[in-house]
Structure formats: structure tokens, C-alpha cells
Design a protein around this motif. Sequence first.
Motif, PDB file in Angstrom:
ATOM      1  N   THR A 290      15.540 -33.343 -13.688  1.00  0.00           N
ATOM      2  CA  THR A 290      15.940 -32.927 -15.401  1.00  0.00           C
ATOM      3  C   THR A 290      15.080 -33.532 -16.147  1.00  0.00           C
ATOM      4  O   THR A 290      14.653 -34.816 -16.276  1.00  0.00           O
ATOM      5  N   MET A 291      14.839 -32.949 -16.554  1.00  0.00           N
ATOM      6  CA  MET A 291      13.471 -33.386 -17.880  1.00  0.00           C
ATOM      7  C   MET A 291      13.865 -32.801 -19.449  1.00  0.00           C
ATOM      8  O   MET A 291      13.900 -31.693 -19.958  1.00  0.00           O
ATOM      9  N   PRO A 292      14.768 -33.735 -20.256  1.00  0.00           N
ATOM     10  CA  PRO A 292      15.514 -33.466 -21.256  1.00  0.00           C
ATOM     11  C   PRO A 292      14.345 -33.119 -22.047  1.00  0.00           C
ATOM     12  O   PRO A 292      13.240 -34.185 -21.705  1.00  0.00           O
ATOM     13  N   GLY A 293      13.459 -32.321 -23.388  1.00  0.00           N
ATOM     14  CA  GLY A 293      12.584 -32.103 -24.344  1.00  0.00           C
ATOM     15  C   GLY A 293      10.706 -31.789 -23.460  1.00  0.00           C
ATOM     16  O   GLY A 293      10.369 -31.453 -24.699  1.00  0.00           O
ATOM     17  N   ARG A 294      11.402 -31.306 -22.047  1.00  0.00           N
ATOM     18  CA  ARG A 294       9.775 -30.904 -21.639  1.00  0.00           C
ATOM     19  C   ARG A 294      10.594 -29.797 -21.582  1.00  0.00           C
ATOM     20  O   ARG A 294      10.860 -29.177 -20.169  1.00  0.00           O
ATOM     21  N   PHE A 295       9.503 -28.515 -22.006  1.00  0.00           N
ATOM     22  CA  PHE A 295       9.716 -27.116 -22.416  1.00  0.00           C
ATOM     23  C   PHE A 295      11.435 -26.786 -21.920  1.00  0.00           C
ATOM     24  O   PHE A 295      11.754 -26.542 -20.602  1.00  0.00           O
ATOM     25  N   GLU A 296      12.669 -27.874 -22.673  1.00  0.00           N
ATOM     26  CA  GLU A 296      14.318 -27.504 -22.391  1.00  0.00           C
ATOM     27  C   GLU A 296      13.693 -25.894 -22.499  1.00  0.00           C
ATOM     28  O   GLU A 296      13.997 -26.000 -24.718  1.00  0.00           O
ATOM     29  N   ILE A 297      14.774 -25.219 -22.213  1.00  0.00           N
ATOM     30  CA  ILE A 297      16.025 -23.975 -23.319  1.00  0.00           C
ATOM     31  C   ILE A 297      17.394 -24.969 -23.480  1.00  0.00           C
ATOM     32  O   ILE A 297      17.708 -25.396 -22.627  1.00  0.00           O
ATOM     33  N   ILE A 305      13.446 -23.247 -27.643  1.00  0.00           N
ATOM     34  CA  ILE A 305      13.033 -24.299 -27.131  1.00  0.00           C
ATOM     35  C   ILE A 305      12.525 -25.151 -27.280  1.00  0.00           C
ATOM     36  O   ILE A 305      11.716 -25.422 -28.827  1.00  0.00           O
ATOM     37  N   ILE A 306      12.391 -26.424 -26.399  1.00  0.00           N
ATOM     38  CA  ILE A 306      11.739 -27.996 -27.146  1.00  0.00           C
ATOM     39  C   ILE A 306      10.995 -27.838 -26.044  1.00  0.00           C
ATOM     40  O   ILE A 306      10.841 -28.243 -24.792  1.00  0.00           O
ATOM     41  N   PHE A 322       4.446 -20.955 -22.797  1.00  0.00           N
ATOM     42  CA  PHE A 322       5.153 -19.777 -24.073  1.00  0.00           C
ATOM     43  C   PHE A 322       5.423 -18.299 -24.157  1.00  0.00           C
ATOM     44  O   PHE A 322       5.734 -17.776 -23.794  1.00  0.00           O
ATOM     45  N   PHE A 323       4.349 -18.308 -24.025  1.00  0.00           N
ATOM     46  CA  PHE A 323       3.461 -17.037 -24.026  1.00  0.00           C
ATOM     47  C   PHE A 323       2.882 -16.355 -22.937  1.00  0.00           C
ATOM     48  O   PHE A 323       2.905 -15.108 -22.306  1.00  0.00           O
TER      49      PHE A 323
END
Length: 429
Positions: A290-297, A305-306, A322-323
Motif C-alpha cells: 500500500t502507498m498512501p499519497g502515491r496516486f491514491e484514489i 486522487i491525491i 491521470f490522463f
Amino acid sequence: MDFQAALAYLDEHMSYQKTGRIDSPSVEPITAICDALGQPHRSCPVIHVTGTNGKGSTVQMISRLLAAQGLSVGTYTSPHLEHVTERIRRNGEPISEEELGEAIGAVAEVAPLVGQSPGYFEILTAAAFRWFADVAVDVMVIEVGLLGRWDATNIVDSQVAVITNIGLDHQEFAGPTLFDIAREKAGIVKPGSAVIIGETDPELITIFQDAGGAASLVVGDDFATTSNALAVNGRLLDIRTPTTIYTDVFLPLNGAHQGDNAAVALAAVETFFAAPLAEEVVLEGFAEVTMPGRFEILGRQPLTIIDGAHNPAGADVCADVFFGDFHPEGRRILVVGTLRDPVAMLSALRADDFDIVFVCNAPTPRTIPVAELQRAARSIGCEHVVAFDSVEAACRRAMDYADGDDAVLVTGSLYTAGAARPVLNRLTN
């Protein structure tokens, strides 16, 4: 020392965190402190990770793979997203506030005895080493804080030294070229280190191969992600290492770049054990990442998204994901606060492709002032730019503005992502 006193002690020793400057960088202060603590950084084997981007993700993948093999794993990362205890973990679980207070208290006690006044990062690094020794982890996975050679973590003698990639970052300390930055990062390589090289530029690869390590493995030649497909809530990977081809590995992280990080992590762990891993260990280890804050939905309607992208290279990857992977159909809303060159960051994020841009101050004294960020956004062609004093205010306005088909991306630094996360969690749940 209790936790609140420890936080006060840390705050008294902030320098780089407030000014972005480091005076006379050296590992001598932390070396003296750790010697007085009994050299806890030598209590077990170490995997040491540096690079411009991808360090945090690679560290987490390595840690999960080691834990899936049955080891007790101490993990040290920086910066934290929401709480300082996130930086120091055993088997994925953060150190308790009580334990962190005690470890910092030990550092505070010995520092004056050896004539040192350590900085914020040095204190936390020494505290991490002490705690890992106290709880007797089997292996430490240590993320470099800044570059490598004179970083506080570089008092370790790593069994495996990992370089994720090299980009232009921290040029105020090393530069101006990629070669200068690579040479500084190569400082983590020790005579006994096996070196795992995720960089693809042949001239930069040579710097790491010539850094004096015992052996080296290079992405593409010795290991690679051979299949990297978009899957629901992550990636589906095939990974080739010097010993094995691992197929249909699910990684619950967004972005093709995370598949590349996975190959680096797996090569590092195989090298640490000098043996291939069982298929079930690989599948379990990666599935637990898990990687909170790394392209986290954080939400789906609107897509929320953050991402902690903090330099132009990371911002470019963030925009690609993102795109490319998400290609939102509704309006695209960008919330951004950053510490870096605002024109370079906004250009890399493709801010002019968003329907509206909410700029804000990141919650650190080193933030680019919101007025400057607003001017930069307009200078690259953003038509609708709104300024806010805080991340929270910008996030609240973005969520009020967004409809169910829209997409909100909050990025620019981990400070911004960390401040946004609790606000958006309340608004999306």
C-alpha cells in the motif's frame, strides 16, 4: 521522554524543513550519536534505497517481500504523509507514540554528551536505528532522505544498495547535471554492496557500476518488467529476474512506473537472499503493498486522487497516469501546492489541460507562495485559476465544484497530499 516532549524536541531542531538549506552537510553528527548508542545501525543487514523518484514505493515493495518470506522487517522512510510515526515501521506497522518518544529521548540524552546538535532528520534516523535494534528486526530497509553520500542514513553498510532512477532534483545540493546527482547518490554504495540499478541511461549506469560495490545488476540486462498491463485497482505484471520469470503478479498500485519499481524491488530481494523467491511469496508480498499519497484514489464520484509528486519528473508521471490510465470524461480539476519551480511543475502536470486549477499554499514554510503559483499557472495558458490560502480550503472548494462525472487531482508535494488526505477522506466517505 514522552511523545509530546519528543515532538517539541524535533521542532526545536528543524532547519532544512523550514529553510530548505543545510549547513556543512556531514554524517559525522549522526555517526557520533549512533556510536554512543552502541551502533544500532549495525545490528542487522541493510537494504539501502536511493533515487530521484520511486524510492518510497520500492522500499515498501522490498519490505513486503521480505516480510512475506517470514522475516521481521524494519522500514525507515521519509517524509511522512500525516503522522511522524509513519516513518518508522516494523512489518508494516508504525512505531507507537510511546516508543518513538522513548527512542528520541535516548538520542536527546546522548547528543550533548558527544558534542552534537543534530537536525530533525538526523534525530529521527538515529531513533529509527535504535528502535530497530531494540525490537531485534532481522533486516532494515532504509530510504535515503536526500541524495546519498552525506545523507544521515549513509552510516549503514548495506548488503544491497538500490538506485531507482536519476532525475534533476535537489540541484541546490548537487548539480547542475545528472552526472553530479548520480555521483552523490552513488555514495551509498559500499565495498560489500550488491548494487541494483534501475536507471536506464548507459553513462549514468557506469557511475554506479564503478562506485566500488561487490557486484551489480542492471535493469533491462539482468532484470525487467516484461509485461505491465492495466488491471482493476492496479497493474498485472510479468517480471524477469536473473533466476526466474514470475508471471501474473498483481500489484495494487496505479501507474506503469510502479511496475518498473516492482522489478527493481524483486531483484533487490532476490539478491539479498542470493536465491529466487517462491511464487507464493512474490504474490503475497506484492499484494500487500500500500502507498498512501502515491496516486491514491480516495473517491469515485467524483474521481478523487491525491499524489505526492514533488518534482517535475514525478509530476510528468502523475499526469501520464491521470490522463492515460484514467482519461476522465467529466471536468478535470487540479488542486496544486508545491515547493518547486512552479512553471516547471505546472507544465509537467499539464495544468493547462485541466478545466480549472485551484492553487494553494503547501503547509510548509518552503511553499511557493500562492500568488506566484497563480501567476505561473496563467503564464502557461491556464484560463481558470483560483487561489486559496490553504490546502483544506482548496480541496473543499474543489469538491463543492465537482460533479459525479468529474475528476479531482490534488498534487504538487507530499505536504500537499498529506494535508489533503484527511479532508478528502471526510468529504468522500
